[in-house]
Design a protein around this motif. Structure first.
Motif, PDB file in Angstrom:
ATOM      1  N   LYS A 135       0.939  -1.176  -0.094  1.00  0.00           N
ATOM      2  CA  LYS A 135      -0.073  -0.231   0.003  1.00  0.00           C
ATOM      3  C   LYS A 135       0.833   1.255   0.121  1.00  0.00           C
ATOM      4  O   LYS A 135       2.031   1.206   0.357  1.00  0.00           O
ATOM      5  CB  LYS A 135      -0.906  -0.120   1.295  1.00  0.00           C
ATOM      6  N   ASP A 136       0.366   2.573  -0.389  1.00  0.00           N
ATOM      7  CA  ASP A 136       1.019   3.465  -0.536  1.00  0.00           C
ATOM      8  C   ASP A 136       1.280   4.002   1.118  1.00  0.00           C
ATOM      9  O   ASP A 136       2.409   4.260   1.571  1.00  0.00           O
ATOM     10  CB  ASP A 136       0.467   4.838  -1.178  1.00  0.00           C
ATOM     11  N   ARG A 148       3.143   7.573   6.600  1.00  0.00           N
ATOM     12  CA  ARG A 148       4.568   6.949   6.119  1.00  0.00           C
ATOM     13  C   ARG A 148       4.218   5.725   5.540  1.00  0.00           C
ATOM     14  O   ARG A 148       3.399   5.003   6.017  1.00  0.00           O
ATOM     15  CB  ARG A 148       5.647   7.045   7.243  1.00  0.00           C
ATOM     16  N   ASN A 149       4.961   5.186   4.358  1.00  0.00           N
ATOM     17  CA  ASN A 149       4.959   3.931   3.874  1.00  0.00           C
ATOM     18  C   ASN A 149       5.437   2.705   4.802  1.00  0.00           C
ATOM     19  O   ASN A 149       6.354   3.256   5.602  1.00  0.00           O
ATOM     20  CB  ASN A 149       5.441   3.994   2.566  1.00  0.00           C
ATOM     21  N   GLU A 346       6.967  -2.600  -3.667  1.00  0.00           N
ATOM     22  CA  GLU A 346       6.292  -1.295  -3.947  1.00  0.00           C
ATOM     23  C   GLU A 346       5.174  -1.201  -3.100  1.00  0.00           C
ATOM     24  O   GLU A 346       4.672  -2.053  -2.548  1.00  0.00           O
ATOM     25  CB  GLU A 346       6.106  -1.535  -5.691  1.00  0.00           C
ATOM     26  N   PRO A 347       4.455   0.154  -3.324  1.00  0.00           N
ATOM     27  CA  PRO A 347       4.915   1.392  -4.132  1.00  0.00           C
ATOM     28  C   PRO A 347       6.525   1.789  -3.114  1.00  0.00           C
ATOM     29  O   PRO A 347       6.474   1.588  -1.898  1.00  0.00           O
ATOM     30  CB  PRO A 347       3.891   2.286  -3.844  1.00  0.00           C
ATOM     31  N   TYR A 348       6.905   2.997  -3.571  1.00  0.00           N
ATOM     32  CA  TYR A 348       8.302   3.304  -2.960  1.00  0.00           C
ATOM     33  C   TYR A 348       8.194   4.770  -2.484  1.00  0.00           C
ATOM     34  O   TYR A 348       7.221   5.495  -2.711  1.00  0.00           O
ATOM     35  CB  TYR A 348       9.198   3.346  -3.996  1.00  0.00           C
ATOM     36  N   ASP A 351       6.512   8.215   1.195  1.00  0.00           N
ATOM     37  CA  ASP A 351       4.862   8.231   1.384  1.00  0.00           C
ATOM     38  C   ASP A 351       4.387   7.446   0.512  1.00  0.00           C
ATOM     39  O   ASP A 351       3.019   7.574   0.013  1.00  0.00           O
ATOM     40  CB  ASP A 351       4.554   9.752   0.940  1.00  0.00           C
ATOM     41  N   GLY A 352       5.184   6.505  -0.227  1.00  0.00           N
ATOM     42  CA  GLY A 352       4.545   5.514  -1.266  1.00  0.00           C
ATOM     43  C   GLY A 352       4.014   6.282  -2.509  1.00  0.00           C
ATOM     44  O   GLY A 352       3.127   5.730  -3.067  1.00  0.00           O
ATOM     45  N   SER A 353       4.574   7.319  -2.796  1.00  0.00           N
ATOM     46  CA  SER A 353       4.086   8.230  -3.952  1.00  0.00           C
ATOM     47  C   SER A 353       4.683   7.769  -5.163  1.00  0.00           C
ATOM     48  O   SER A 353       4.147   8.269  -6.313  1.00  0.00           O
ATOM     49  CB  SER A 353       4.226   9.712  -3.607  1.00  0.00           C
TER      50      SER A 353
END
Length: 433
Positions: A135-136, A148-149, A346-348, A351-353
């Motif tokens: 998840k992001d 935060r991621n 992933e995502p990276y 902030d997973g953006s």
């Protein structure tokens, strides 16, 4: 109890939001229960922190010069590691043993450890994703999204610090109370009204004999060993066993396999483009601490993801280590994550953006990210706080593809499916309370 290291340059840091406030909340609850503090380090394994050359220089990013004392392993735990991977440090007050690790595995996957009994550590750290979550940004029991991621947990035993942007949290034992007791945002949601109830849930569980398991894990405990302090110690011990060192890259170093021509070109380009300045083997990060470590410069990096209003600002909910140091030069600076198993995490970014590995490599190779529209528009490549290590490397599309191929060789398939880390409740999921 561990407290904030006095040498850290806090500078009145807006009450040290997020992880610091969580640790304070966790420590307060644990204090009320008389079961120790939220830290788990010791003089045998914890560094002596110093603000280094950044002290008093607001124009320069914070650099922490840490000195590690001579290390004597506090236990006889056998670390099964390749020759290029030195053993990690283990706090003297939390030695490894098989019963403790087995208990920690249960607790890591234990939903009853949350305030409402619905969420475990594994809810945000899935084994098939190298203990990230895909998840992001995750959500806690109140469905509020975390800023935060979720970071992967592979080789977490070797990290000098344990979150995206908090140099105070230098041990797993110090970090784990934050998602359990934290309120900004709520994750697992244990609070004053449920803190004793959670212990009662564990003590009375029908499917796991927790009282016996705690006694076996902590045979020298005085009184009832089923305490919050020992919960955090057991989970920490289990997480230290999350060793990922059997990727094709690792096997290549040991002469067991060969890498493809593209992977070898990618490795050469990875080094030529100086990616290793921040992503150094063997863990492909820059906060690697082992039994051999004597000194370490702890840095956080702005990689040019944002440049709000052209002033270098990051979104207010995610300004990085600046939240702790209040040093303007630390705006947007975060810890360098390990690239092990990066193809499945992933995502990276913090902030997973960034959705894909290809996009992440392109951003890093191009010196940052340019957002051309929307409320977060700005050319991160021109961020005044950006690390000088992040710059346009002039790599072609084929060069970037080769680097991606090499990074995929860091995936440890054994780690992603090792039964030693799996959910012990899975076979009984239908009958669990």
């Amino acid at each position: 109890m561990n407290s904030l290291p006095v040498h850290l340059p806090l500078h009145g840091s807006r009450r040290c939001r997020r992880e610091v406030s969580r640790c304070a909340a966790g420590a307060m609850l644990v204090l009320l229960l008389s079961c120790g503090g939220c830290g788990g380090g010791s003089s045998d394994s914890s560094p002596t922190p110093d603000a280094g050359s950044s002290q008093g220089k607001a124009a320069a990013p914070t650099v922490l010069d840490w000195t590690y004392p001579a290390y004597s392993p506090p236990d006889a735990w056998e670390w099964k590691l390749p020759s290029h991977m030195p053993a990690p440090r283990v706090p003297a007050n939390n030695p490894m043993n098989a019963a403790k690790v087995a208990l920690g595995r249960y607790l890591f996957h234990e939903r009853r450890l949350s305030g409402d009994g619905t969420m475990s550590c594994a809810s945000c750290h899935e084994q098939a994703r190298a203990f990230a979550d895909g998840k992001d940004r995750p959500r806690g029991i109140t469905n509020v999204q975390h800023p935060r991621n979720s970071m992967g947990l592979g080789n977490v035993a070797w990290h000098a610090t344990q979150t995206w942007s908090n140099p105070v949290l230098m041990s797993l034992e110090a970090q784990i109370p934050n998602p359990v007791f934290g309120t900004e945002p709520v994750e697992m949601g244990v609070n004053d009204s449920s803190v004793q109830e959670v212990l009662k849930r564990l003590a009375s569980a029908k499917d796991v004999d927790y009282p016996v398991r705690f006694q076996q894990a902590f045979p020298d405990a005085k009184g009832d060993p089923l305490t919050w302090e020992n919960i955090f110690k057991a989970i920490s011990a289990f997480e230290r066993t999350m060793v990922t060192a059997d990727s094709r890259y690792d096997r290549y170093l040991q002469g067991k396999v060969t890498l493809s021509e593209q992977e070898l070109r990618g490795r050469q380009l990875f080094e030529k483009a100086e990616c290793t300045q921040c992503h150094q083997p063997p863990n492909f990060d820059d906060q690697f601490v082992s039994v051999e470590t004597t000194t370490l410069k702890v840095r956080y990096h702005n990689i040019g993801l944002y440049n709000l209003n052209g002033r270098g600002d990051y979104p207010k909910e995610n300004t990085g280590v600046e939240e702790i140091t209040a040093n303007p030069a630390d705006m947007g600076a975060f810890r360098v994550p390990s690239l092990r198993n990066v193809a499945v995490t992933e995502p990276y970014m913090h902030d997973g953006s960034v959705a894909t590995l290809e996009e992440a490599v392109a951003i890093m190779a191009g010196g940052g990210r340019n957002i051309t529209s929307g409320p977060r528009a700005g050319d991160g490549r021109a961020n005044p706080h950006k690390s000088p290590l992040v710059r346009d490397r002039g790599l072609s599309a084929q060069d970037r593809a080769d680097i991606v191929a090499f990074l995929k060789a860091l995936t440890d398939e054994t780690f992603l499916s090792d039964p030693a880390f799996s959910d012990p409740f899975r076979r009984d999921a239908a009958s669990r309370p």
